[in-house]
Design a protein around this motif. Structure first.
Motif, PDB file in Angstrom:
ATOM      1  N   VAL A  71       2.269  -9.667   2.040  1.00 35.07           N
ATOM      2  CA  VAL A  71       1.135  -9.122   1.284  1.00 35.07           C
ATOM      3  C   VAL A  71      -0.096  -8.999   2.183  1.00 35.07           C
ATOM      4  CG1 VAL A  71      -0.468  -9.590  -0.611  1.00 35.07           C
ATOM      5  CG2 VAL A  71       1.980  -9.929  -0.939  1.00 35.07           C
ATOM      6  N   MET A  72      -0.323  -9.996   3.034  1.00 34.35           N
ATOM      7  CA  MET A  72      -1.458  -9.928   3.952  1.00 34.35           C
ATOM      8  C   MET A  72      -1.314  -8.770   4.925  1.00 34.35           C
ATOM      9  SD  MET A  72      -1.996 -14.009   4.726  1.00 34.35           S
ATOM     10  CE  MET A  72      -3.211 -13.682   6.016  1.00 34.35           C
ATOM     11  N   ALA A  73      -0.093  -8.518   5.388  1.00 31.22           N
ATOM     12  CA  ALA A  73       0.134  -7.395   6.307  1.00 31.22           C
ATOM     13  C   ALA A  73      -0.137  -6.058   5.617  1.00 31.22           C
ATOM     14  CB  ALA A  73       1.560  -7.442   6.845  1.00 31.22           C
ATOM     15  N   VAL A  74       0.316  -5.919   4.355  1.00 27.43           N
ATOM     16  CA  VAL A  74       0.071  -4.678   3.619  1.00 27.43           C
ATOM     17  C   VAL A  74      -1.416  -4.478   3.373  1.00 27.43           C
ATOM     18  CG1 VAL A  74       0.462  -3.501   1.427  1.00 27.43           C
ATOM     19  CG2 VAL A  74       2.345  -4.677   2.544  1.00 27.43           C
ATOM     20  N   LEU A  75      -2.116  -5.549   2.979  1.00 22.87           N
ATOM     21  CA  LEU A  75      -3.560  -5.437   2.751  1.00 22.87           C
ATOM     22  C   LEU A  75      -4.294  -5.094   4.038  1.00 22.87           C
ATOM     23  CD1 LEU A  75      -4.215  -8.440   0.314  1.00 22.87           C
ATOM     24  CD2 LEU A  75      -4.139  -5.995  -0.227  1.00 22.87           C
ATOM     25  N   LEU A  77      -3.120  -3.343   6.496  1.00 21.21           N
ATOM     26  CA  LEU A  77      -2.882  -1.922   6.762  1.00 21.21           C
ATOM     27  C   LEU A  77      -3.777  -1.048   5.881  1.00 21.21           C
ATOM     28  CD1 LEU A  77      -1.258   0.314   8.141  1.00 21.21           C
ATOM     29  CD2 LEU A  77       0.467   0.069   6.353  1.00 21.21           C
ATOM     30  N   LEU A  78      -3.930  -1.423   4.606  1.00 23.03           N
ATOM     31  CA  LEU A  78      -4.799  -0.649   3.724  1.00 23.03           C
ATOM     32  C   LEU A  78      -6.256  -0.749   4.143  1.00 23.03           C
ATOM     33  CD1 LEU A  78      -3.223  -1.504   0.245  1.00 23.03           C
ATOM     34  CD2 LEU A  78      -2.946   0.586   1.574  1.00 23.03           C
ATOM     35  N   LEU A  82     -10.500   1.711   5.430  1.00 22.72           N
ATOM     36  CA  LEU A  82     -11.877   1.565   4.961  1.00 22.72           C
ATOM     37  C   LEU A  82     -12.917   1.935   6.016  1.00 22.72           C
ATOM     38  CD1 LEU A  82     -11.704  -1.619   2.714  1.00 22.72           C
ATOM     39  CD2 LEU A  82     -11.722   0.783   2.052  1.00 22.72           C
ATOM     40  N   PRO A  83     -12.815   1.426   7.265  1.00 22.84           N
ATOM     41  CA  PRO A  83     -13.819   1.859   8.244  1.00 22.84           C
ATOM     42  C   PRO A  83     -13.783   3.351   8.529  1.00 22.84           C
ATOM     43  CG  PRO A  83     -12.056   0.609   9.309  1.00 22.84           C
ATOM     44  CD  PRO A  83     -11.895   0.432   7.835  1.00 22.84           C
ATOM     45  N   ILE A  84     -12.580   3.958   8.406  1.00 23.47           N
ATOM     46  CA  ILE A  84     -12.486   5.404   8.606  1.00 23.47           C
ATOM     47  C   ILE A  84     -13.283   6.128   7.522  1.00 23.47           C
ATOM     48  CG2 ILE A  84     -10.906   7.356   8.808  1.00 23.47           C
ATOM     49  CD1 ILE A  84      -8.731   5.402   9.653  1.00 23.47           C
ATOM     50  N   LEU A  85     -13.045   5.743   6.259  1.00 21.12           N
ATOM     51  CA  LEU A  85     -13.770   6.374   5.157  1.00 21.12           C
ATOM     52  C   LEU A  85     -15.254   6.054   5.209  1.00 21.12           C
ATOM     53  CD1 LEU A  85     -11.251   5.741   2.227  1.00 21.12           C
ATOM     54  CD2 LEU A  85     -11.532   7.806   3.600  1.00 21.12           C
ATOM     55  N   ASN A  86     -15.586   4.831   5.615  1.00 18.42           N
ATOM     56  CA  ASN A  86     -16.976   4.403   5.653  1.00 18.42           C
ATOM     57  C   ASN A  86     -17.794   5.229   6.631  1.00 18.42           C
ATOM     58  OD1 ASN A  86     -19.131   2.615   4.866  1.00 18.42           O
ATOM     59  ND2 ASN A  86     -18.919   1.630   6.865  1.00 18.42           N
ATOM     60  N   GLN A  87     -17.173   5.644   7.734  1.00 17.27           N
ATOM     61  CA  GLN A  87     -17.892   6.437   8.722  1.00 17.27           C
ATOM     62  C   GLN A  87     -17.746   7.935   8.492  1.00 17.27           C
ATOM     63  OE1 GLN A  87     -17.633   5.416  12.848  1.00 17.27           O
ATOM     64  NE2 GLN A  87     -17.250   3.252  12.458  1.00 17.27           N
ATOM     65  N   LEU A 245       1.869   2.532  12.321  1.00 13.96           N
ATOM     66  CA  LEU A 245       2.585   1.799  11.283  1.00 13.96           C
ATOM     67  C   LEU A 245       3.050   2.714  10.153  1.00 13.96           C
ATOM     68  CD1 LEU A 245       0.429  -1.461  11.032  1.00 13.96           C
ATOM     69  CD2 LEU A 245       2.435  -0.996  12.452  1.00 13.96           C
ATOM     70  N   ALA A 246       2.314   3.800   9.914  1.00 12.47           N
ATOM     71  CA  ALA A 246       2.679   4.702   8.814  1.00 12.47           C
ATOM     72  C   ALA A 246       3.861   5.595   9.147  1.00 12.47           C
ATOM     73  CB  ALA A 246       1.481   5.563   8.414  1.00 12.47           C
ATOM     74  N   VAL A 247       4.287   5.645  10.422  1.00  9.34           N
ATOM     75  CA  VAL A 247       5.448   6.484  10.757  1.00  9.34           C
ATOM     76  C   VAL A 247       6.730   5.927  10.140  1.00  9.34           C
ATOM     77  CG1 VAL A 247       4.445   7.313  12.914  1.00  9.34           C
ATOM     78  CG2 VAL A 247       5.867   5.272  12.942  1.00  9.34           C
ATOM     79  N   PHE A 248       6.656   4.739   9.540  1.00  9.54           N
ATOM     80  CA  PHE A 248       7.802   4.219   8.798  1.00  9.54           C
ATOM     81  C   PHE A 248       8.201   5.180   7.685  1.00  9.54           C
ATOM     82  CE2 PHE A 248       9.827   1.597   5.515  1.00  9.54           C
ATOM     83  CZ  PHE A 248      10.825   0.997   6.279  1.00  9.54           C
TER      84      PHE A 248
END
Length: 353
Positions: A71-75, A77-78, A82-87, A245-248
């Motif tokens: 769960v920590m790994a998934v969070l 990744l999500l 946030l920094p991408i959207l924030n900027q 990581l999203a290439v999964f």
């Protein structure tokens, strides 16, 4: 009148059961989605739980530790998004009207010379950006829900699945050995030899696929982060790690990473350099993944051509939605094992003697 042997009747009966189960899965796909996802995750995480249990860690503690780490790994990744959207959201508000003006001055005349007539209205684009990108999160959520006509039921379903998934995963991981024994007990004794051989081959293929895919993800995350950093991107680390990581999720994960990188390049550099840099980094990344990493770490065990991979993603996505996209390749790998065995049996039959 056609007379069937005993084995043929048994085979037809099992085919009927499989068809009925497939129809049931298709009809109940929205309800079964969290259970299917939990089962896939339990299969992937069960070896880690068993490894801790073999070291005399109480199984319930082992399950809690493994699930918490997952769960920590998934969070994590999500949270990379946030920094991408924030900027990028403030930059969108400022840069998109300027980009539209520049496109009107440079791109539109070039397109007109080639018979493509296009006209952008920077004032309208700026008003749109100020209207929607100045809104707060609550306004965004309200707008999305009302425009989609799904109201609070969608939000409740999303929260319900988010709560249900870890609960189901916990019980599956805790009872995994007993569940396997109960499933094995349902196999007729006369069929346990070939069924066991088939399951062993499937387990070996899926294990190799998962381990190899994990290595590919880690190497690509490092590559994209380093490549975008050398190109001067401010958001190189979050975009690079997210893309790797999203290439999964085949094609979809790479596409999302490419879209984020293109957006970041256009907003940061406001020139063609950002597009060229992304094209070079992601182009080399695709070559690295397709010709070096995947053949070396995953190998050809899955036995699917790129065309079949695309078909599997579309088919499973249509039947089971996003969950189908996630499980398309593992299930296709199992189907490849079954088809390979049927082909060998067919070639060894009396038809070729």
């Amino acid at each position: 009148m056609i007379t069937l042997s005993k084995h043929q009747r048994i085979g037809l009966a099992w085919a009927g059961v499989a068809a009925a189960l497939g129809l049931l899965l298709w009809l109940l796909a929205p309800v079964l989605a969290p259970f299917i996802m939990a089962t896939v995750l339990a299969y992937a995480l069960a070896p880690a739980v068993q490894a801790l249990a073999d070291r005399r860690v109480p199984r319930i503690v082992a399950v809690l530790v493994v699930e918490l780490l997952f769960v920590m790994a998934v969070l994590a990744l999500l949270l990379l998004v946030l920094p991408i959207l924030n900027q990028e959201i403030p930059a969108l508000r400022e840069q998109v009207p300027a980009l539209a003006t520049a496109a009107n001055q440079k791109l539109v005349p070039w397109l007109s010379a080639h018979g493509i007539h296009l006209q952008l209205d920077p004032a309208s684009i700026k008003a749109f950006m100020l209207k929607y990108l100045d809104a707060n999160l609550e306004d965004w959520l309200s707008t999305v829900l009302s425009s989609a006509r799904i109201g609070g039921s969608f939000l409740l379903a999303l929260i319900g699945n988010a709560v249900l998934l870890p609960v189901v995963l916990f019980y599956l991981l805790h009872d995994w050995p007993q569940l396997r024994m109960r499933a094995w007990a349902l196999v007729p004794p006369a069929a346990r030899g070939p069924v066991g051989s088939f399951l062993t081959e499937c387990d070996a293929m899926l294990g190799q696929y998962l381990r190899g895919q994990l290595l590919v993800m880690l190497v690509l995350a490092a590559y994209y982060s380093a490549g975008l950093s050398l190109a001067g991107f401010d958001l190189a680390l979050p975009i690079g790690v997210f893309t790797g990581l999203a290439v999964f999720i085949p094609y979809l994960g790479f596409g999302l990473g490419l879209l984020l990188a293109l957006l970041a390049g256009l907003l940061q550099f406001a020139s063609v350099y950002g597009v060229v840099a992304v094209a070079v980094v992601f182009g080399v990344g695709q070559l690295l993944e397709g010709f070096v990493l995947t053949p070396r770490f995953v190998g050809e065990r899955i036995g699917l051509s790129p065309l079949m991979v695309i078909f599997a993603l579309l088919a499973f996505g249509h039947l089971l939605g996003f969950i189908g996209v996630l499980i398309a390749l593992p299930l296709s790998a199992l189907a490849a094992v079954a088809v390979g065995r049927l082909r060998r049996a067919y070639l060894a039959s009396a038809l070729f003697r």
